[in-house]
Structure formats: structure tokens, C-alpha cells
Design a protein around this motif. Structure first.
Motif, short mmCIF file in Angstrom:
data_model
loop_
_atom_site.label_atom_id
_atom_site.label_comp_id
_atom_site.label_asym_id
_atom_site.label_seq_id
_atom_site.Cartn_x
_atom_site.Cartn_y
_atom_site.Cartn_z
N GLN A 1 0.91 -1.18 0.06
CA GLN A 1 -0.01 0.14 0.16
C GLN A 1 1.02 1.21 -0.02
OE1 GLN A 1 -3.05 0.13 -0.82
NE2 GLN A 1 -3.42 -2.11 -0.58
N TRP A 2 1.95 1.15 0.79
CA TRP A 2 2.76 2.43 0.97
C TRP A 2 3.30 2.68 -0.50
CZ3 TRP A 2 7.96 3.70 -0.23
CH2 TRP A 2 8.38 4.88 0.48
N LEU A 3 3.74 1.65 -1.22
CA LEU A 3 4.61 1.80 -2.58
C LEU A 3 3.38 2.13 -3.73
CD1 LEU A 3 6.83 -1.57 -2.64
CD2 LEU A 3 7.83 0.97 -2.89
N LEU A 4 2.23 1.80 -3.57
CA LEU A 4 1.26 2.01 -4.31
C LEU A 4 0.69 3.82 -4.27
CD1 LEU A 4 -1.20 -0.82 -4.38
CD2 LEU A 4 -0.24 0.17 -6.34
N SER A 5 1.01 3.91 -2.79
CA SER A 5 0.66 5.52 -2.74
C SER A 5 1.85 6.30 -3.00
CB SER A 5 0.15 6.00 -1.39
OG SER A 5 1.20 5.74 -0.28
N LEU A 6 2.96 6.03 -3.17
CA LEU A 6 4.23 6.70 -3.58
C LEU A 6 4.17 6.78 -5.05
CD1 LEU A 6 7.14 7.50 -2.79
CD2 LEU A 6 8.03 5.18 -3.94
N LEU A 7 3.51 5.47 -5.68
CA LEU A 7 3.38 5.68 -7.09
C LEU A 7 2.40 6.62 -7.46
CD1 LEU A 7 4.91 4.15 -9.40
CD2 LEU A 7 5.58 3.02 -7.34
N ARG A 8 1.21 6.58 -6.67
CA ARG A 8 0.40 7.41 -7.11
C ARG A 8 1.08 9.08 -7.15
NH1 ARG A 8 -3.29 5.47 -3.21
NH2 ARG A 8 -3.18 3.61 -4.73
N ASN A 9 1.78 9.50 -6.21
CA ASN A 9 2.31 10.79 -6.09
C ASN A 9 3.29 10.63 -7.41
OD1 ASN A 9 1.24 11.88 -3.88
ND2 ASN A 9 2.96 10.79 -2.73
N MET A 10 3.94 9.85 -7.79
CA MET A 10 5.06 9.83 -8.90
C MET A 10 4.35 10.04 -10.23
SD MET A 10 7.62 6.77 -8.45
CE MET A 10 8.80 6.62 -7.12
N ALA A 11 3.00 9.53 -10.42
CA ALA A 11 2.24 9.51 -11.58
C ALA A 11 1.76 10.95 -11.62
CB ALA A 11 0.92 8.74 -11.57
N LEU A 12 1.53 11.69 -10.42
CA LEU A 12 1.18 13.09 -10.67
C LEU A 12 2.12 13.91 -10.96
CD1 LEU A 12 -1.32 13.59 -7.38
CD2 LEU A 12 -1.86 13.76 -9.91
N ASN A 13 3.45 13.45 -10.44
CA ASN A 13 4.74 14.49 -10.91
C ASN A 13 4.97 14.13 -12.18
OD1 ASN A 13 5.17 15.21 -8.31
ND2 ASN A 13 6.64 13.60 -7.85
N ALA A 14 4.66 12.89 -12.70
CA ALA A 14 5.26 12.61 -14.22
C ALA A 14 4.22 13.31 -14.97
CB ALA A 14 4.74 11.16 -14.26
N ASN B 1 -0.70 1.14 -10.31
CA ASN B 1 -0.71 0.09 -10.34
C ASN B 1 0.37 -0.58 -11.27
OD1 ASN B 1 -3.36 1.13 -9.64
ND2 ASN B 1 -3.56 -0.73 -8.43
N TYR B 2 0.19 -0.22 -12.54
CA TYR B 2 1.08 -0.48 -13.52
C TYR B 2 2.60 -0.14 -13.27
CZ TYR B 2 -2.70 -2.62 -16.15
OH TYR B 2 -3.92 -3.65 -16.29
N GLY B 3 2.70 1.07 -12.71
CA GLY B 3 3.87 1.68 -12.51
C GLY B 3 4.61 0.85 -11.43
N LEU B 4 3.86 0.38 -10.45
CA LEU B 4 4.57 -0.39 -9.30
C LEU B 4 4.92 -1.92 -9.74
CD1 LEU B 4 5.16 -1.26 -6.41
CD2 LEU B 4 2.77 -2.05 -6.23
N LEU B 5 4.29 -2.52 -10.69
CA LEU B 5 4.63 -3.61 -11.40
C LEU B 5 5.86 -3.37 -12.23
CD1 LEU B 5 1.71 -5.59 -13.12
CD2 LEU B 5 2.97 -6.18 -10.97
N LEU B 6 6.00 -2.21 -12.99
CA LEU B 6 7.07 -1.87 -13.80
C LEU B 6 8.31 -1.76 -12.96
CD1 LEU B 6 8.38 -1.15 -16.58
CD2 LEU B 6 7.59 1.14 -16.17
#
Ligand code: HEM
Length: 465
Positions: A221-234, A262-267
């Protein structure tokens, strides 16, 4: 009722149910190892050391065999002549094989995965061709330099921890954007902790619901929320770096905002989980082999000449002048290749004289395939010279080498992985002298998914050259 009667009664009930409800194999199905406990099957024996289990089962049951474990039928193919069917047959399917694991590890629903995966795979494949990978190399080298300098001028520690602390942030910055790399020691530490928990529990997490794995589920969950922020930054920093988009930005143009984390985390997992242990093994093998170390250092010193050791530039042209270092990387990948890759059988599949029934998970072990003496004599030895025969400049590997899988779902990051590892190993050995304080550890037999982790400490002392 005394204990003995109780145990006998329970055993008889189990055998009765097993005979009554156990799925009968088709007469043409391969030999099947099903254990005594219905549904659970051989899960316990298999789970203790899956790599060893496969080897023993192959010796006992022949080249194609099925293991029943926790309600699944895993059918292993071990003959190279059957690998073609594994990779290219229309009777097997990659997406159906990995869908449940993708759901458990990245919270992507079945429908969404089947709908979105083909587009994602096409984008990733297109962005990581050898030509596009080359364009990422200069920025990656800067990142490696910066993070290697954070190690200080001398010190000691676990080799795999040192490698992780440099490669995680560098690769994240290179693939996901500089704004998305952990920007201070504290966030880096936190990221490392969460990602390590996620990675180490990935195999169990891919099969069990979150409620059985609390700490692992928290890290996810921690990584998914990190990726959520990253996606916004992106999205906010489009086209900002290297005059081009990062891989995450390319992915953002292909899939919905809602699914990007979610796909960002898999990648992110795919790009780090295999490459980092392999880097560890490559450096550990080179340091443990004085002859290999000498040849590698002669090539590295000749190619990089007398550069400033703090801001060393390693170009793709330099890498071409260090073929032996690349052979060392390929040999480390061969020796520590993924335990198993998988496809789902969707229509009856003929292999040898057997018919594999639909529903079976078809399994191929690159780790064991690389121990076939027909293709790799002295398979347990670290012999970089065997790669001399491969035309690596034309990206042709040795016959029998399947570490990156095959067919249309072959690893799309393979050119990036080899470039990244080649550059990292050359750079770290050019900048630092290492003294190993432990022998090379054995690989852990515990995991089947992905490349092997070291099963013990590997402490090193290092000093800026
Ligand atoms: C030495 C390092 C690596 C090894 C041994 C490795 C191996 C593999 C293997 C065996 C597969 C499955 C292929 C199949 O089932 O046929 C795979 C898939 C994948 N790999 Fe790698 N890989 C490595 C590095 C990387 C890197 C650096 C990236 C990204 C930059 C990456 C991205 C992916 C992705 C996205 C997939 C899934 C493909 C799909 O969904 O169709 N890998 N990798």
C-alpha cells in the motif's frame, strides 16, 4: 479414542476423500506428484526448497511431470526441444498465467489486466528497444556516479546492500524521472525498506490474500501511494528531462490515470527485482576470481583511461571496448537465472507422448535449463569465456540461454538490463578497490519467481581508487 486410533482414522478419511474427489489424471497426462493431503498436495515439500524439488522430481519422474500444490497443477517442461512450444504455442497463454499474481501484488482486477496489459506491454517494449535504451545511458551514468559518491571514500558493508543503495535510486530516476527518485537519505532508506519487504514477500504475496501477510500488504500500500504521487509528478513534468519523456510518462499516455500507479508498481518491481541480485552475483564472482578480475580491470582501465574517479563518464563506445566485462555479466545471469517462468495451458497441449490438460500451469526453469551440460559444459563454473561464441554485438545470446524468457512475452527490459549492469559493474570497479571479507554465498533455494538472492552474508571493504 487413543492418539494412534485418531491418527489412523483421520488418515483413512483423508485417503477416502482423496480417492473420491481427487482429480483423476488423463491416461496420457504426465506423471503427477500429488502428496497425501487433498488440495494441499505436495505444497509443503515443494515450498521448502522449490529449486531442489524440481531437480529431484526430474531425476525420478522424467522430463515432463506435474506437481499438485495448494490447489494448482504445475507441469514442468525440462527438455530444450519442448521450450519452443512453451514460448510460441497458441495452446498456452501468458496473461492468464500471471493474472492472479498481478491482482494480488498490484491490486489490478482481472478485467482491467486483460484489457490493459497488451497496450502496456507494447509501450514498454517500444520504449526499451536497443536504440531507445542507448538514449538513456548518459543520464544513467550520471546517476550512478552521484549515488556511488554517496558511499564515501572508504567503508565496509554488505555488498548487496551497497549495490541496492546505488541502483534503486539511479534506475528509478532514469526510468521514472529525476523528480521521482528518493531525494534524501531518509526517504531513500524508507523506500529501500518498503521495497525490500515487498520484493522479499513477492512470491508469497502473489499467491495469498493480504490478510495473511500484514507487513507485506502494508509495504504494497505504501508503494502504491508513492506511485500515485509519482504518477502526478510525471504528468506535471512532461517533457522536462533529457528533452524526452520517461518510461512512466510514456505509460501515462497509454493507460488511464486511475491505473497508472498499479502498472507503475509492476514496472518498478520488474526493473529492479532481477537486475539488482544479478549485479550482486556478477561483482561477487569477479572479486572471487583473481584471473577474471585482472582481465576485467585491464579492459576497464584501458577503456576509461585516466578520468576523474568522481565523475567518470562511461559511454556506450567505452562499453564496447570491455567485452570481457559483458561476458561476466552474461555468465552471472546464466548462473543465477530465474527459478521458473510460467504460461497457462488453455487447450490440450501435446508434449513428448503426453497431453497436458487445460488449466495446468506450464513451468520452465531457466535456472535448471542453464545447467544442461549439452549447452553449458561445467555448468556450475563461472566461465565468462564461454560467451566469446555468442554474437553479443548483434544481441545474439548462446543457444540454450533462456534467462529473459521467450516468445511475445520475452522480457522487454533485456537490452536495458545488460547495458545497466555492464555500465554499473565497470564504473564501481573503476572507482573502488574491494576486499571481500566473506566467501561468495550460496543462492537461496527458497524462491521460484525471479533470480536468486544470496543465502548468507557477503561483507566487503571498499576504498576509492
Ligand atoms: C537481469 C535482469 C532481468 C532478468 C533476468 C529478467 C527476466 C525476465 C523474465 C524471465 C521475464 C518473463 C518472460 C517470459 O515469461 O517469457 C521478464 C518480464 C518482464 N521484464 Fe524482465 N528481466 C530483467 C530485467 C528487467 C528490466 C531492467 C526491466 C525494465 C527496465 C524489465 C522489465 C520486464 C517487464 C515489464 C516484464 C513483463 C513483460 C510482460 O508483461 O509481457 N526486466 N523479465
Amino acid at each position: 479414542m487413543d492418539w494412534i486410533t485418531l491418527i489412523l482414522t483421520v488418515s483413512l478419511v483423508i485417503i477416502f476423500f482423496h480417492l473420491l474427489f481427487g482429480k483423476r489424471s488423463h491416461p496420457n497426462a504426465p506423471p503427477c506428484i500429488r502428496g497425501w493431503i487433498p488440495w494441499f498436495g505436495a505444497a509443503f515439500e515443494f515450498g521448502k526448497a522449490p529449486l531442489h524439488f524440481i531437480q529431484q522430481a526430474r531425476a525420478k519422474y522424467g522430463p515432463v511431470f506435474t506437481v499438485v500444490a495448494a490447489g494448482k497443477r504445475l507441469t514442468f517442461v525440462t527438455l530444450n526441444e519442448d521450450f519452443r512450444a512453451f514460448f510460441t504455442s497458441k495452446d498456452v497463454d501468458f496473461e492468464q498465467a500471471v493474472q492472479e499474481a498481478v491482482h494480488n501484488t498490484a491490486s489490478i482486477s482481472k478485467d482491467s489486466f486483460f484489457k490493459t496489459h497488451p497496450t502496456c506491454a507494447t509501450v514498454i517494449k517500444g520504449r526499451l528497444t536497443p536504440g531507445n535504451t542507448a538514449m538513456l545511458s548518459a543520464h544513467l551514468c550520471e546517476e550512478f556516479n552521484d549515488h556511488l559518491e554517496n558511499l564515501g571514500s572508504e567503508g565496509s558493508g554488505q555488498l548487496n546492500e551497497l549495490i541496492k543503495s546505488v541502483m534503486y535510486p539511479s534506475v528509478m530516476s532514469n526510468l521514472l524521472g529525476r523528480c521521482n527518485t528518493p531525494n534524501n537519505a531518509l526517504t531513500r532508506q524508507e523506500f529501500l525498506k518498503k521495497f525490500t519487504t515487498y520484493d522479499e514477500g513477492f512470491e508469497y504475496g502473489s499467491q495469498l490474500p493480504d490478510m495473511f501477510l500484514k507487513e507485506w500488504a502494508n509495504s504494497k500500500q505504501w508503494l502504491l501511494s508513492l506511485l500515485r504521487n509519482m504518477a502526478l509528478n510525471a504528468q506535471e513534468t512532461l517533457y522536462s528531462e533529457n528533452d524526452g519523456k520517461t518510461l512512466l510518462q510514456h505509460l501515462a499516455t497509454a493507460i488511464s490515470e486511475q491505473h497508472l500507479p498499479n502498472y507503475g508498481l509492476l514496472l518498478l518491481w520488474a526493473s529492479l527485482a532481477n537486475a539488482i541480485p544479478i549485479t550482486f552475483w556478477a561483482i561477487a564472482f569477479i572479486l572471487a576470481n583473481p584471473e577474471a578480475y585482472k582481465i576485467a580491470m585491464d579492459q576497464i582501465n584501458a577503456a576509461l583511461r585516466d578520468q576523474d574517479k568522481k565523475t567518470t563518464k562511461v559511454t556506450l563506445d567505452d562499453l564496447q571496448h570491455m567485452p570481457y566485462v559483458k561476458w561476466c555479466i552474461m555468465e552471472a545471469i546464466r548462473l543465477r537465472a530465474p527459478g521458473a517462468i510460467t504460461r497457462k495451458v488453455v487447450r490440450p497441449l501435446k508434449l513428448q507422448n503426453y497431453i497436458i490438460p487445460p488449466g495446468d500451469m506450464l513451468m520452465l526453469s531457466p535456472y535448471w535449463a542453464h545447467r544442461n551440460t549439452k549447452y553449458f559444459p561445467d555448468p556450475e563454473d563461472f566461465k565468462p569465456e564461454r560467451w566469446e561464441k555468442a554474437d553479443l554485438e548483434k544481441n545474439v545470446h548462446l543457444e540454450g540461454f533462456v534467462a529473459f524468457g521467450g516468445g511475445k512475452n520475452q522480457c522487454p527490459g533485456r537490452w536495458y538490463a545488460v547495458m545497466e549492469l555492464h555500465m554499473f559493474v565497470a564504473l564501481i570497479l573503476y572507482k573502488f578497490d574491494f576486499t571481500p571479507l566473506d566467501p561468495v554465498p550460496k543462492p537461496s533455494p527458497l524462491h521460484l519467481v525471479g533470480t536468486q538472492q544470496p543465502d548468507g552474508p557477503c561483507t566487503v571493504r571498499y576504498k576509492h581508487r
